[in-house]
Design an enzyme around this catalytic site. Sequence first.
Site, mmCIF file in Angstrom:
data_model
loop_
_atom_site.group_PDB
_atom_site.id
_atom_site.type_symbol
_atom_site.label_atom_id
_atom_site.label_comp_id
_atom_site.label_asym_id
_atom_site.label_seq_id
_atom_site.Cartn_x
_atom_site.Cartn_y
_atom_site.Cartn_z
ATOM 1 N N GLY A 70 0.807 -1.272 -0.112
ATOM 2 C CA GLY A 70 0.062 -0.025 -0.079
ATOM 3 C C GLY A 70 0.873 1.340 0.082
ATOM 4 N N GLY A 108 -0.118 -4.976 0.619
ATOM 5 C CA GLY A 108 -1.335 -4.829 -0.070
ATOM 6 C C GLY A 108 -1.438 -5.589 -1.372
ATOM 7 N N GLU A 113 5.719 -6.103 7.465
ATOM 8 C CA GLU A 113 5.227 -4.967 8.149
ATOM 9 C C GLU A 113 5.816 -4.678 9.822
ATOM 10 O OE1 GLU A 113 2.299 -6.286 5.025
ATOM 11 O OE2 GLU A 113 3.600 -7.227 6.636
#
Length: 354
Positions: free
Chosen positions: A71, A119, A142
């Site tokens: 993302g 994402g 992440e």
Amino acid sequence: MTESKDILFSEVPGVGGSLGLITLNRPEALNSLNHEMISAMLTTLARWAVSSEIKAVVVRAVEGRAFCAGGDIRMVYQAAKAKNPTMTDFFHDEYQLNRVIHHFPKPYIALLDGITMGGGVGISIHGSHRVATERFVFAMPETGIGFFPDVGGSYFLPRLPHRTGYYLGLTGARIKVDDCLTLGLCTHKVIHDDIPNVIEALTNTDMGQNAHAVVTTVLNQYSHKPLPTPLHQAEAEVQHCFSGETIEKIIERLQASDDSLCNDALLALQKKSPTSLIVTLQALNNGANLTFDDCMQQEFRLVTRFLLAHDFIEGIRAAIIDKDQAPAWQPNTLSGVDQASIEEYFMPLTKELV
């Protein structure tokens, strides 16, 4: 044909119906998802799901280094720094898109060629068919930016064999197509140069009443078997180490291991946000016993809290904004993390994901 700068949609006429073709078109940003792309996918997939003309959907990226690297976290950073009250909207819609793909009634085929992270995993792994090439690189990195493996990570990671999902989610390790095929993260391994042939074959095949099975048969014609990998060979040791009930126990087992992969995992964990590691472990443990939709609900609760916390914004700053690769985690030790604060991440919201 619907077009925008960053994502393209087309309906390719074929035998027994048209192929809905989505092309990610943001190569300068490794096809990272922005809100406009997510909204466009939601709108188009809703229409294609009920269209009698669309027999299946294919998602791919323009030629380049990546399918989708994640993302647009630079945008997330700017919104969080400005304390924008709508900063959760991006994640709300992204998670809704993940749900739409997971429940999509027709074959949804992702052509994974190059870097696929965060994402990008979310718009591919939840589909019925994941076709990866020899250039495919998978990661859920992440925890390295003070976050947690979202976009359904709390659902699919704990369901991978031999606790490999815990290894991938906690360390952010990168793996390639052979590991992914062995683990079930992708369903088929094809050669990069065969991608046009795969699309042509799907276009020219009548999928009839059993479309998912027909797509599998078509893809099998181009698929190759996985080769042995270091992760596959270390699966017993990975399972032992990442079966630890706490992050401290996992680290203790990694420290006692003489396996090189586990040694690398130990070094990786020592650089991650302590809060992220503890939240991630709990999210994966919870997710192992939740439905997909309940996992997405859990993740929306988590992201809402992460956006208000220190480590996520600091992690983006260190990795993306200033690029000094020196995040100052708060707290910076596992022992400094208060368990009560961890439980708050998982509490229901006034406005849940609906």
